[in-house]
Design a protein around this motif. Structure first.
Motif, PDB file in Angstrom:
ATOM      1  N   UNK A   1       6.989  -3.154  -2.302  1.00 53.95           N
ATOM      2  CA  UNK A   1       8.414  -2.906  -2.042  1.00 53.95           C
ATOM      3  C   UNK A   1       9.225  -3.861  -2.910  1.00 53.95           C
ATOM      4  N   UNK A   2      10.156  -3.322  -3.674  1.00 52.89           N
ATOM      5  CA  UNK A   2      11.087  -4.135  -4.444  1.00 52.89           C
ATOM      6  C   UNK A   2      12.494  -3.706  -4.075  1.00 52.89           C
ATOM      7  N   UNK A   3      13.205  -4.591  -3.389  1.00 53.61           N
ATOM      8  CA  UNK A   3      14.499  -4.233  -2.798  1.00 53.61           C
ATOM      9  C   UNK A   3      14.301  -2.974  -1.940  1.00 53.61           C
ATOM     10  N   UNK A   4      14.894  -1.845  -2.319  1.00 55.11           N
ATOM     11  CA  UNK A   4      14.761  -0.631  -1.508  1.00 55.11           C
ATOM     12  C   UNK A   4      13.807   0.391  -2.131  1.00 55.11           C
ATOM     13  N   UNK A   5      13.085  -0.005  -3.176  1.00 51.06           N
ATOM     14  CA  UNK A   5      12.142   0.905  -3.831  1.00 51.06           C
ATOM     15  C   UNK A   5      10.721   0.590  -3.394  1.00 51.06           C
ATOM     16  N   UNK A   6       9.904   1.652  -3.258  1.00 50.04           N
ATOM     17  CA  UNK A   6       8.514   1.510  -2.814  1.00 50.04           C
ATOM     18  C   UNK A   6       7.587   2.106  -3.871  1.00 50.04           C
TER      19      UNK A   6
ATOM     20  N   UNK B   1      10.468  -9.021  -3.434  1.00 51.40           N
ATOM     21  CA  UNK B   1       9.215  -8.312  -3.696  1.00 51.40           C
ATOM     22  C   UNK B   1       8.205  -8.605  -2.587  1.00 51.40           C
ATOM     23  N   UNK B   2       7.617  -7.553  -2.030  1.00 51.84           N
ATOM     24  CA  UNK B   2       6.456  -7.689  -1.142  1.00 51.84           C
ATOM     25  C   UNK B   2       5.370  -6.797  -1.736  1.00 51.84           C
ATOM     26  N   UNK B   3       4.261  -7.425  -2.130  1.00 51.62           N
ATOM     27  CA  UNK B   3       3.172  -6.684  -2.759  1.00 51.62           C
ATOM     28  C   UNK B   3       1.934  -6.839  -1.879  1.00 51.62           C
ATOM     29  N   UNK B   4       1.489  -5.735  -1.306  1.00 53.30           N
ATOM     30  CA  UNK B   4       0.356  -5.737  -0.371  1.00 53.30           C
ATOM     31  C   UNK B   4      -0.895  -5.288  -1.113  1.00 53.30           C
ATOM     32  N   UNK B   5      -1.912  -6.148  -1.136  1.00 54.63           N
ATOM     33  CA  UNK B   5      -3.125  -5.845  -1.879  1.00 54.63           C
ATOM     34  C   UNK B   5      -4.152  -5.162  -0.991  1.00 54.63           C
ATOM     35  N   UNK B   6      -4.750  -4.110  -1.545  1.00 53.91           N
ATOM     36  CA  UNK B   6      -5.652  -3.238  -0.795  1.00 53.91           C
ATOM     37  C   UNK B   6      -7.054  -3.227  -1.389  1.00 53.91           C
ATOM     38  N   UNK B   7      -7.422  -4.301  -2.090  1.00 56.99           N
ATOM     39  CA  UNK B   7      -8.756  -4.384  -2.679  1.00 56.99           C
ATOM     40  C   UNK B   7      -8.957  -3.318  -3.735  1.00 56.99           C
ATOM     41  N   UNK B   8     -10.076  -2.610  -3.652  1.00 57.79           N
ATOM     42  CA  UNK B   8     -10.396  -1.578  -4.640  1.00 57.79           C
ATOM     43  C   UNK B   8      -9.436  -0.395  -4.574  1.00 57.79           C
ATOM     44  N   UNK B   9      -8.653  -0.306  -3.478  1.00 61.74           N
ATOM     45  CA  UNK B   9      -7.683   0.782  -3.337  1.00 61.74           C
ATOM     46  C   UNK B   9      -6.330   0.452  -3.951  1.00 61.74           C
ATOM     47  N   UNK B  10      -6.235  -0.674  -4.673  1.00 62.96           N
ATOM     48  CA  UNK B  10      -5.003  -0.989  -5.386  1.00 62.96           C
ATOM     49  C   UNK B  10      -4.023  -1.791  -4.568  1.00 62.96           C
ATOM     50  N   UNK B  11      -2.778  -1.312  -4.487  1.00 63.81           N
ATOM     51  CA  UNK B  11      -1.734  -2.069  -3.787  1.00 63.81           C
ATOM     52  C   UNK B  11      -0.595  -1.143  -3.398  1.00 63.81           C
ATOM     53  N   UNK B  12       0.260  -1.661  -2.530  1.00 64.68           N
ATOM     54  CA  UNK B  12       1.501  -0.983  -2.158  1.00 64.68           C
ATOM     55  C   UNK B  12       2.592  -2.031  -2.225  1.00 64.68           C
TER      56      UNK B  12
ATOM     57  N   UNK C   1       5.890  -0.646   7.649  1.00 56.45           N
ATOM     58  CA  UNK C   1       5.589  -2.061   7.883  1.00 56.45           C
ATOM     59  C   UNK C   1       6.478  -2.965   7.044  1.00 56.45           C
ATOM     60  N   UNK C   2       6.671  -2.608   5.777  1.00 56.50           N
ATOM     61  CA  UNK C   2       7.449  -3.460   4.877  1.00 56.50           C
ATOM     62  C   UNK C   2       8.955  -3.348   5.128  1.00 56.50           C
ATOM     63  N   UNK C   3       9.335  -2.383   5.936  1.00 57.45           N
ATOM     64  CA  UNK C   3      10.749  -2.253   6.335  1.00 57.45           C
ATOM     65  C   UNK C   3      11.081  -3.090   7.558  1.00 57.45           C
ATOM     66  N   UNK C   4      10.080  -3.772   8.123  1.00 60.18           N
ATOM     67  CA  UNK C   4      10.283  -4.599   9.306  1.00 60.18           C
ATOM     68  C   UNK C   4      11.242  -5.741   8.996  1.00 60.18           C
ATOM     69  N   UNK C   5      12.057  -6.100   9.976  1.00 55.85           N
ATOM     70  CA  UNK C   5      13.116  -7.086   9.786  1.00 55.85           C
ATOM     71  C   UNK C   5      12.603  -8.438   9.311  1.00 55.85           C
ATOM     72  N   UNK C   6      11.379  -8.788   9.680  1.00 59.23           N
ATOM     73  CA  UNK C   6      10.853 -10.102   9.320  1.00 59.23           C
ATOM     74  C   UNK C   6      10.794 -10.298   7.804  1.00 59.23           C
TER      75      UNK C   6
ATOM     76  N   UNK D   1      -2.961   0.808   8.890  1.00 59.98           N
ATOM     77  CA  UNK D   1      -3.727   1.675   8.006  1.00 59.98           C
ATOM     78  C   UNK D   1      -3.146   1.552   6.599  1.00 59.98           C
ATOM     79  N   UNK D   2      -3.840   2.103   5.620  1.00 57.07           N
ATOM     80  CA  UNK D   2      -3.434   1.943   4.235  1.00 57.07           C
ATOM     81  C   UNK D   2      -2.652   3.138   3.699  1.00 57.07           C
ATOM     82  N   UNK D   3      -2.259   4.076   4.567  1.00 60.78           N
ATOM     83  CA  UNK D   3      -1.509   5.218   4.057  1.00 60.78           C
ATOM     84  C   UNK D   3      -0.071   4.793   3.740  1.00 60.78           C
ATOM     85  N   UNK D   4       0.566   5.529   2.851  1.00 65.05           N
ATOM     86  CA  UNK D   4       1.880   5.145   2.339  1.00 65.05           C
ATOM     87  C   UNK D   4       2.940   5.037   3.430  1.00 65.05           C
ATOM     88  N   UNK D   5       2.959   5.993   4.357  1.00 64.88           N
ATOM     89  CA  UNK D   5       3.986   5.981   5.404  1.00 64.88           C
ATOM     90  C   UNK D   5       3.869   4.743   6.287  1.00 64.88           C
ATOM     91  N   UNK D   6       2.648   4.385   6.654  1.00 64.86           N
ATOM     92  CA  UNK D   6       2.440   3.204   7.498  1.00 64.86           C
ATOM     93  C   UNK D   6       2.877   1.933   6.784  1.00 64.86           C
TER      94      UNK D   6
END
Length: 310
Positions: free
Chosen positions: A231-236, A218-229, A207-212, A198-203
């Motif tokens: 992670x940069x190092x330990x900041x979200x 930087x991991x930047x997840x694109x959500x289309x018209x809903x923007x993005x979420x 997900x981005x805290x997964x070991x893989x 899902x696209x909620x912040x907690x989920x």
């Protein structure tokens, strides 16, 4: 300097039709032929942002020469490895609000050519601050070929953006040599993790805290018209974008990569990097030409992007 890597470029041919008739003659009045491939879109937008860009990858035949000529005409430097087989065409038929694509498989890269490119890449990457690797792998290259390039770039302490999906991305995620940035969309992230997100912040944070993803800056997840979420190092961060009129969404992800590359090259702070990335992606959607932004609208959109630390 920003080095862009496009291993499977093409000449992108766009046919614009009011209606598309199967099993019949379709006459085209508007044709656009563009040096194509995700990395070349990155090259164009980074160049429009005022960055020094060098484009590389594999090119062959007359179409390969045409790509080099197009880049030169727009002021983009290129240094491709010339291969035996021919660069491909990719055809898009725009009709009735839809897009039908016909994609050639492209050349097969020989083992010798694959090894030659590694040395070619080593020489070019010496002068680069940021290296962007984009798109699919051509036939003949193993799924883990990007890992060879990333290992070499890491040895030179370069910033690396990887924009790929499927088996080539998974090969990197399962390898110890890590890029600096990846930018999956929500569906690609779900495929990586093996479950529907899902696209909620907690989920997304979970997900981005997964070991893989360990070791990726930087991991930047694109959500289309809903923007993005992101992670940069330990900041979200949650990134919200304004509503805009979309003309052509093709290439918006590549334009976003260009914004990230330019931001890394300029050593921008987290919030400025994310705002610039999203602004470049939006600007591309507002143009009919793929891999192009109008900087006159940059500041207006940039100021409407909201980044919230989560």
């Amino acid at each position: 300097m920003i080095l862009t890597v496009t291993l499977n470029p093409s000449i992108d041919i766009s046919y614009n039709l009011s209606t598309f008739q199967l099993d019949n003659t379709n006459r085209v009045t508007e044709v656009r032929k563009t040096a194509g491939g995700k990395g070349l879109n990155v090259s164009r937008v980074a160049n429009e942002l005022g960055k020094d860009v060098v484009a590389t990858g594999f090119l062959g035949g007359k179409l390969g020469e045409e790509i080099t000529e197009q880049l030169y005409a727009t002021g983009i430097k290129s240094n491709f490895l010339v291969i035996q087989e021919k660069t491909r065409n990719c055809i898009a038929i725009l009709h009735e609000g839809m897009q039908t694509e016909i994609l050639e498989k492209g050349p097969t890269i020989s083992t010798d050519e694959a090894n030659q490119f590694l040395k070619h890449f080593d020489a070019l990457s010496e002068e680069a601050n940021v290296i962007s690797m984009s798109g699919s792998l051509p036939n003949g290259l193993p799924d883990d070929y990007y890992t060879f390039l990333i290992e070499r770039a890491n040895q030179k302490n370069k910033k690396i953006i990887l924009d790929s999906s499927g088996s080539s991305l998974m090969a990197v995620l399962q390898n110890k040599h890590r890029p600096s940035v990846i930018k999956p969309n929500i569906n690609e992230l779900s495929d990586i993790l093996g479950y529907k997100l899902s696209e909620d912040n907690d989920s997304l944070k979970s997900a981005l805290s997964t070991q893989i993803f360990d070791g990726i800056e930087w991991i930047i997840v694109f959500l289309g018209a809903n923007g993005a979420f992101a992670k940069h190092h330990s900041s979200y961060y949650r990134i919200d974008i304004p509503n805009i009129s979309v003309i052509n969404p093709v290439g918006s992800g590549d334009s976003t990569v260009a914004g990230i590359a330019a931001a890394l090259d300029n050593q921008l702070d987290d919030i400025s990097l994310l705002k610039q990335a999203m602004t470049c992606g939006m600007l591309n959607t507002m143009e009919s030409i793929t891999g192009h932004i109008d900087l006159k609208n940059f500041n207006n959109l940039f100021n409407q992007v909201i980044v919230t630390k989560y």
